[in-house]
Design an enzyme around this catalytic site. Structure first.
Site, PDB file in Angstrom:
ATOM      1  N   ASP A 234       0.850  -1.196   0.000  1.00  0.00           N
ATOM      2  CA  ASP A 234       0.000   0.000   0.000  1.00  0.00           C
ATOM      3  C   ASP A 234       0.879   1.236   0.000  1.00  0.00           C
ATOM      4  OD1 ASP A 234      -2.435  -1.384   0.110  1.00  0.00           O
ATOM      5  OD2 ASP A 234      -2.183  -1.708   2.259  1.00  0.00           O
ATOM      6  N   GLU A 237      -2.912   5.022   1.266  1.00  0.00           N
ATOM      7  CA  GLU A 237      -4.293   4.864   1.704  1.00  0.00           C
ATOM      8  C   GLU A 237      -4.575   6.153   2.439  1.00  0.00           C
ATOM      9  OE1 GLU A 237      -5.695   0.645   2.383  1.00  0.00           O
ATOM     10  OE2 GLU A 237      -3.887   0.774   3.588  1.00  0.00           O
ATOM     11  N   HIS A 248       2.399  -5.350   3.227  1.00  0.00           N
ATOM     12  CA  HIS A 248       1.762  -6.543   3.809  1.00  0.00           C
ATOM     13  C   HIS A 248       2.396  -7.760   3.134  1.00  0.00           C
ATOM     14  CE1 HIS A 248      -1.996  -4.536   5.398  1.00  0.00           C
ATOM     15  NE2 HIS A 248      -1.738  -3.685   4.422  1.00  0.00           N
TER      16      HIS A 248
END
Ligand SMILES: *[C@@H]1O[C@H](CO)[C@@H](O)[C@H](O)[C@H]1NC(C)=O
Length: 457
Positions: A234, A237, A248
Site C-alpha cells: 500500500d 491509503e 503486507h
C-alpha cells in the site's frame, strides 16, 4: 433496448458490482488512456498505458441473453448451478467509465468519483488497474526504484479512502492459469490482496458462489467460501485527514485462492492465515506527529501534493534485499521529508525498515505477523516478481475506515499508544453516512512516474 433496461434495473438498486468469466457482446470495452513516465537521470519517457475497471463492478449476464447471473447480492441458481457452470454460462460486459462509474481520465490525470447516479441505478466506489496494452496489466518492478504521483485528496472526508497500491496479480488476470477465465485482464479479472477478500464473485476461473452470504448492510455485495490472497504494498491509503503507507507480506508466491483458516479471517484466525492483515504501517499521525499531514498542516491536504516512495535495497541494486521503504513529499515546489516517529519506546525513525516494524509493533502491542511471514525480505521478493498498480476509491462496511483516520480498535482507549490514527470522530466514516453526505467525494491521481532513485521529483 427496453428489455435490457428492465433487466439492469432489477440488479442496480445500489452499486453495480458484478463480474464474470466469459466476454459479453452488448457493450464495447474501451480502456481509458492514462500515460505514465519512466525516468532515469537522463530524463523521463512517456509510456502509453491505460486503465481497466475491476470485473467485480461489471454487469454479468447469461451468455447471449440479458438475464442477470448475479442480481443485487445473490446468484441466479438456475444459470449458476455450480461454480464451473456459472463461469461457462455467464458473460461480463464492457463499461461506460464516466457515465456509469464516475471514472474520468484526461491527459495524465485520473479522477474517481465516489457515488455516481446513472440511467440504471447508482454506483458506489471503483477500482481500476494500469494496463500495458488491452490484454495485459503493466508490471512494475520496484526494487532500487522509486514510484511517484500527484494526488488531490481535498475532496475526501473522514471514512473515504482514495487508494493507490501494488498487488502481485497475474499479468494476464489469470487467463492462462485458469482456462475458464476467458475475460482476463481486458475485463479486470484476477484481483488479490493481503486481506484475502471473500467478496470477489470470481476467483481462479470459477464463481465464488459456494456458501455465498449476501451482505446485511451492502445491497450489492456478499462473501463466498474462498478468498484471493497475494502480497500487497500500500503506497497510499488516504483522505484529507490521514494517510498511511504499508507493506503486507504473505507466504504465497503468486495470487492464490484460500479457504478456511488459510484466509486468516477476522476473529481467532486473523493471525493464522497466509497473509499479514495488519501490515507494518507508517501513518504520521499514529506515529506521533499530529501536525504533519492534514488540512492546513505541513503537508497540506487542501492542495495537490507529490508523493514519492523509494524502495531501497541492501546492495544498491535491483538484485538486492529490500531494506527500507522511504517516503518523501513535495508541495508547492518544496521537498518535505517524511515525519519522524514521536512515540515512547520507538527511536525517531522516518521510514519503514525491519527495525522500525519491530519497535512499532512492540510499542503498540501489535501482533508482528508481518515479520512472521517474512517481513521486508518477503515483500522485496514479491516486488521483484512484479506487481500490478491498483487505484481505487472506497468506503468501509467493516470498520468505517477508523483504522486509517480515527481511534481504533473501538474497544481501546484513544489515549493508549497507537490507537489514534487521525482526527476523525469515531463513527464519522459510517458508509451509509458518507454515501448520503458526500456522494461527490473524489480523488484525483496524476503524473505517475517510476524510475531510478531521485529522478522522478
Ligand atoms: C456514457 O454515459 C454518458 C452519460 O450517461 C453518456 O452521455 C455517453 O453517451 C455514454 N457513452 C457511451 C459510449 O455510451
Amino acid at each position: 433496448m427496453q428489455f435490457k433496461f428492465a433487466s439492469l434495473l432489477a440488479f442496480t438498486l445500489g452499486a453495480i458490482q458484478v463480474a464474470t468469466q466469459q466476454v459479453g457482446q452488448y457493450d464495447t470495452e474501451t480502456h481509458p488512456s492514462l500515460p505514465i513516465q519512466t525516468c532515469t537521470k537522463s530524463g523521463c519517457t512517456t509510456v502509453q498505458t491505460k486503465i481497466v475497471l475491476d470485473s467485480n463492478w461489471r454487469w454479468t449476464h447469461k451468455v447471449g441473453d440479458y438475464k442477470n447471473c448475479y442480481d443485487g447480492n445473490k446468484w441466479d441458481t438456475a444459470t449458476c448451478s455450480s461454480p464451473e457452470a456459472c463461469a461457462k454460462n455467464c458473460a461480463v460486459e464492457g463499461v461506460n467509465y464516466s457515465g456509469t462509474y464516475g471514472i474520468t481520465a484526461s491527459g495524465n490525470s485520473l479522477s474517481l468519483k465516489f457515488v455516481t447516479k446513472h440511467q440504471y441505478g447508482t454506483n458506489v466506489g471503483s477500482r481500476v488497474y494500469l494496463m500495458a496494452n488491452d490484454d495485459k496489466y503493466y508490471m512494475f518492478k520496484l526494487l532500487n526504484k522509486e514510484f511517484t504521483f500527484d494526488v488531490d485528496v481535498s475532496k475526501l472526508p473522514c471514512g473515504l479512502n482514495g487508494a493507490l497500491y501494488f498487488i502481485q496479480m497475474d499479468e494476464d488476470g489469470g487467463k492462462a492459469r485458469f482456462p475458464n477465465n476467458k475475460a482476463g485482464a481486458k475485463y479486470g479479472t484476477g484481483y488479490c490482496d493481503a486481506q484475502c477478500p471473500h467478496d470477489m464473485k470470481w476467483i481462479n476461473g470459477e464463481a465464488n458462489l459456494l456458501d455465498w452470504k449476501p451482505s446485511d448492510l451492502d445491497a450489492n455485495s456478499g462473501v463466498g467460501r474462498y478468498g484471493t490472497c497475494c502480497d500487497e504494498m500500500d503506497i497510499w491509503e488516504a483522505n484529507s485527514m490521514a494517510t498511511a503507507y504499508t507493506p503486507h507480506s504473505c507466504s504465497t508466491t503468486k495470487q492464490e485462492r484460500c479457504s478456511g483458516t488459510q484466509c486468516g479471517d477476522n476473529g481467532p484466525d486473523r493471525y493464522l492465515g497466509v497473509c499479514d492483515k495488519d501490515g507494518c504501517d507508517f501513518n504520521s499521525y499514529r506515529m506521533g506527529d499530529t501536525g504533519f499531514y492534514g488540512k492546513g498542516k505541513k503537508v497540506n491536504t487542501n492542495q495537490k501534493m507529490t508523493v514519492v516512495t523509494q524502495f531501497i535495497t541492501d546492495n544498491g541494486q535491483a538484485s538486492g534485499t529490500l531494506k527500507e521503504i522511504r517516503r518523501i513529499y513535495k508541495q508547492n515546489g518544496q521537498v518535505i521529508q517524511n515525519s519522524r516517529v514521536q512515540v515512547a519506546g520507538v527511536p525517531d525513525y522516518d521510514s519503514i525498515t525491519t527495525e522500525y516494524c519491530d519497535a512499532a509493533k512492540a510499542a503498540f502491542n501489535d501482533n508482528p505477523h508481518f515479520q512472521t511471514l517474512g517481513g521486508m525480505r518477503k515483500m522485496g521478493q514479491s516486488l521483484n516478481a512484479g506487481h500490478v498498480l491498483a487505484l481505487s476509491i472506497w468506503d468501509d462496511y467493516y470498520a468505517s475506515m477508523q483504522w486509517l483516520d480515527s481511534a481504533y480498535p473501538l474497544d481501546r482507549d484513544p489515549s493508549e499508544p497507537g490507537i489514534k490514527r487521525g482526527e476523525c470522530e469515531r463513527g464519522a466514516g459510517d458508509p451509509k453516512k458518507v454515501e448520503a453526505n458526500s456522494p461527490d467525494a473524489t480523488v484525483t491521481f496524476s503524473n505517475i512516474k517510476v524510475g531510478d532513485l531521485n529522478t522522478t521529483y
